[in-house]
Design an enzyme around this catalytic site. Structure first.
Site, mmCIF file in Angstrom:
data_model
loop_
_atom_site.group_PDB
_atom_site.id
_atom_site.type_symbol
_atom_site.label_atom_id
_atom_site.label_comp_id
_atom_site.label_asym_id
_atom_site.label_seq_id
_atom_site.Cartn_x
_atom_site.Cartn_y
_atom_site.Cartn_z
ATOM 1 N N THR A 1 -30.824 -131.570 70.169
ATOM 2 C CA THR A 1 -29.592 -131.894 69.437
ATOM 3 C C THR A 1 -29.699 -131.279 68.104
ATOM 4 O O THR A 1 -30.096 -131.913 67.130
ATOM 5 C CB THR A 1 -29.433 -133.368 69.158
ATOM 6 O OG1 THR A 1 -29.403 -134.000 70.393
ATOM 7 C CG2 THR A 1 -28.136 -133.651 68.434
ATOM 8 N N ASN B 1 -31.760 -145.801 65.607
ATOM 9 C CA ASN B 1 -30.912 -145.602 66.774
ATOM 10 C C ASN B 1 -30.266 -146.864 67.296
ATOM 11 O O ASN B 1 -29.345 -146.814 68.115
ATOM 12 C CB ASN B 1 -31.684 -144.877 67.870
ATOM 13 C CG ASN B 1 -31.809 -143.424 67.512
ATOM 14 O OD1 ASN B 1 -30.801 -142.741 67.381
ATOM 15 N ND2 ASN B 1 -33.034 -142.962 67.299
#
Lengths: 404, 404
Positions: free
Chosen positions: A191, A399
């Site tokens: 990513t 997260n």
């Protein structure tokens, strides 16, 4: 392609700067609360361009648009980028917004839209707020600043940049790269967004060949969490303004250029791994005596990708059984009776059994910020290499609370 | 093989008990500080046996020994098991120790060593302390207690057991399973040991066929951390003491037996996922309208295996982009414009874009202890299913400090 980087004095790392003929800007348009969130790079002349893109089936609108744009003429003159909103899973409206962004930049720079790449990173699913994007583009200037390197960041702790200079037939050639990437990082395009600009004059087609080959051994060999994103790309531009004789595979300076290019990608890839979400340690795995290079790469990736290995490294715990288990999970050829492992040069496993290591020395080694694991598979003469980071409380915190 | 479990009244779940003719014991031999660490199961008559084993290349000595033992005659009469020490990566001495353990049990029970399975779980790399093992075997008795179900635990919070009774041509047949497993859990045999005993009378070869098929859709569809171990196995024994007419594929009761067997494995597999290291939530993923069953299974596994999805679920955060990214990472056939996702029956994604869900309702749904994600791939008529758990601070804590 593997290139030897040791003992080369053919290039030098310099303070981050743009190669000849590149300008840029970065600013806070309002997509994020305070930090820079939009930026661009511009070449005063059209530049040869090449890219590699996410393998995720859900490819974001800007990623698809940039891929298609580069594939048309292999030429770009500008790349516009934003953080905060990924413009991914946004349907027809998302495609339209990416196209509009491309068009607005082309109009402002007075160039063809086919010369403009578009890159977005951030939360998946939200539409780009086009009023903010439009105002941002209006405000962007052509400057020498490097603010764009901050504008692409999301959970990254700091910008990741590198400039290298090499001499090609008497002309100084600069290669400058920057990238973002911290979570959702895994082999096969992490990513991440990566941008490499150079003023090298290089033969048609060769830039893509070098990029694809070098991405394989760098960005595709890092992992933070095993997840891949919808927006990843690495784009490179070469505008030829260094005025060197056109580089071809037969140029005497070709190997140096590839080495320098590799160094740019490799440094950025390691920066991403080191800045992995929540990480406290960079982990490098080197594999030797693998049956094939592919086997070596697979084993290196399996180790840096193991949550259990990553947790043990965070805990500074020499739990080598987890490294062995990670190796054994792959289908690489492994001499299961004669596999050996070193951690920061201390023997950990000899012939697939516990080495007689000094606990105190090992504890000391494990307290380093960089952990290097060397694996000998005793199955051939090939090597492999990968980078990752430890798994920490902070990874979970970051997260568990990313969206809200 | 997929079996429908709904609306079946052909079997009933009963309080955990041994099927006819099985005895067992569990005790604290001294491998662990306080908890039970050794145990066995014994059948008063030789039982047909079947097993599935880890795919990790570094297979532990006891796992290899049990596999070879079962493959000789497909018959076992006893299984000895220990926790704390995995007897993995222990070389020739480890093999010798596993053999000695098998022999000591055979002598004590006065049966052939070829009728004794050996299972170990715990830390990789240490040799079995044979003095403790020997004394433990001396102390083990043949009783009706179920202490063995605790003796195999490591970081598990509780024993995982299930007994099911079915009627086969008028005879009550019992299937009783127990297992351990909490970390290092991943498809392709998790870090787990599973034992299923039954008094069913069943045709030669059929037990292995049922076990292999049902393990695929149960134990091979759970993941805690993506790591697989060196010691995993599921072993099943059928001693025929229920005295039913021999079960064959043509028996009218065959489908019920398979259903009940599936229910035992499926319940144990979900228990493992729910008790995943540090977990606070069980995650079940169901996939519908997949092009193939394999695609459905792949997508389900990718979602329960994603660290980002797992962290978001821990954070009770409806970050659906991570689910989409996990789906797109697979090579399953996906209708990238018409993929839809529900979370505990609330629409999250419709046609690959954000659904218009009520934030408050979604927050309520995310606070449940069980999160069920339903994915519609709009690509066919097949289904898939997998189980996992959230990724929490406690997972990191447990695994950063496992050894020391």
């Amino acid at each position: 392609m593997q290139t030897s980087l040791e003992n080369t004095s053919e290039y030098q790392i310099i303070e981050f700067t743009w190669p000849k003929g590149y300008q840029s800007d970065g600013l806070h348009a309002g997509l994020r609360k305070v930090k820079n969130d939009m930026g661009w790079i511009y070449s005063t002349t059209p530049a040869k361009a090449a890219g590699t893109y996410t393998t995720n089936q859900f490819q974001a609108a800007p990623t698809t648009l940039t891929k298609n744009t580069i594939n048309k003429n292999h030429t770009l003159q500008a790349i516009i980028m934003n953080s905060a909103v990924a413009n991914s899973c946004t349907g027809k409206l998302g495609e339209k917004n990416a196209l509009t962004t491309q068009k607005l930049v082309a109009e402002k720079l007075n160039i063809n839209p086919d010369l403009v790449g578009v890159a977005s990173t951030g939360l998946i699913g939200d539409q780009l707020p086009m009023d903010i994007i439009t105002k941002g583009i209006e405000k962007l200037q052509l400057t020498d600043n490097t603010e764009v390197t901050n504008a692409v960041l999301t959970t990254d702790k700091h910008a990741k940049t590198i400039s290298i200079q090499i001499d090609i037939d008497g002309k100084p050639v600069t290669i400058s790269g920057f990238c973002k990437g911290s979570g959702m990082i895994h082999p096969m395009m992490a990513t991440m967004l990566g941008f490499v600009t150079t003023d090298a004059n290089i033969e048609d087609g060769l830039l893509q060949e070098i990029l694809s080959s070098e991405v394989d051994s760098t960005f595709n060999q890092i992992t933070v969490d095993g997840d891949t994103s919808t927006n990843d790309m690495v784009v490179t531009m070469a505008n030829g303004q260094a005025e060197n004789t056109e580089l071809t595979k037969d140029s005497p300076d070709y190997p140096s250029f590839v080495s320098a290019f590799h160094e740019v990608l490799s440094t950025l890839a390691q920066d991403i791994a080191e800045d992995g979400e929540g990480s406290t340690k960079l982990v490098e795995v080197n594999v030797q005596n693998a049956a094939t290079h592919d086997d070596g790469q697979k084993v290196a990736k399996a180790i840096v990708g193991s949550n259990l290995v990553k947790s043990a490294i965070f805990g500074e715990d020499a739990n080598w059984g987890r490294i062995v288990a990670a190796i054994g999970q792959t289908d690489a050829t492994v001499d299961i009776e004669h596999t050996s492992i070193w951690l920061n040069d201390l023997p950990l496993v000899v012939d697939s059994q516990a080495a007689d290591f000094d606990e105190k020395e090992m504890k000391q080694a494990l307290s380093n910020n960089k952990i290097t694991i060397l694996v000998d598979l005793n199955s051939g003469t090939s090597t492999g290499q990968a980078w990752g980071c430890d798994l920490t409380y902070n990874y979970v915190r970051i997260n568990a609370t990313y969206k809200s």
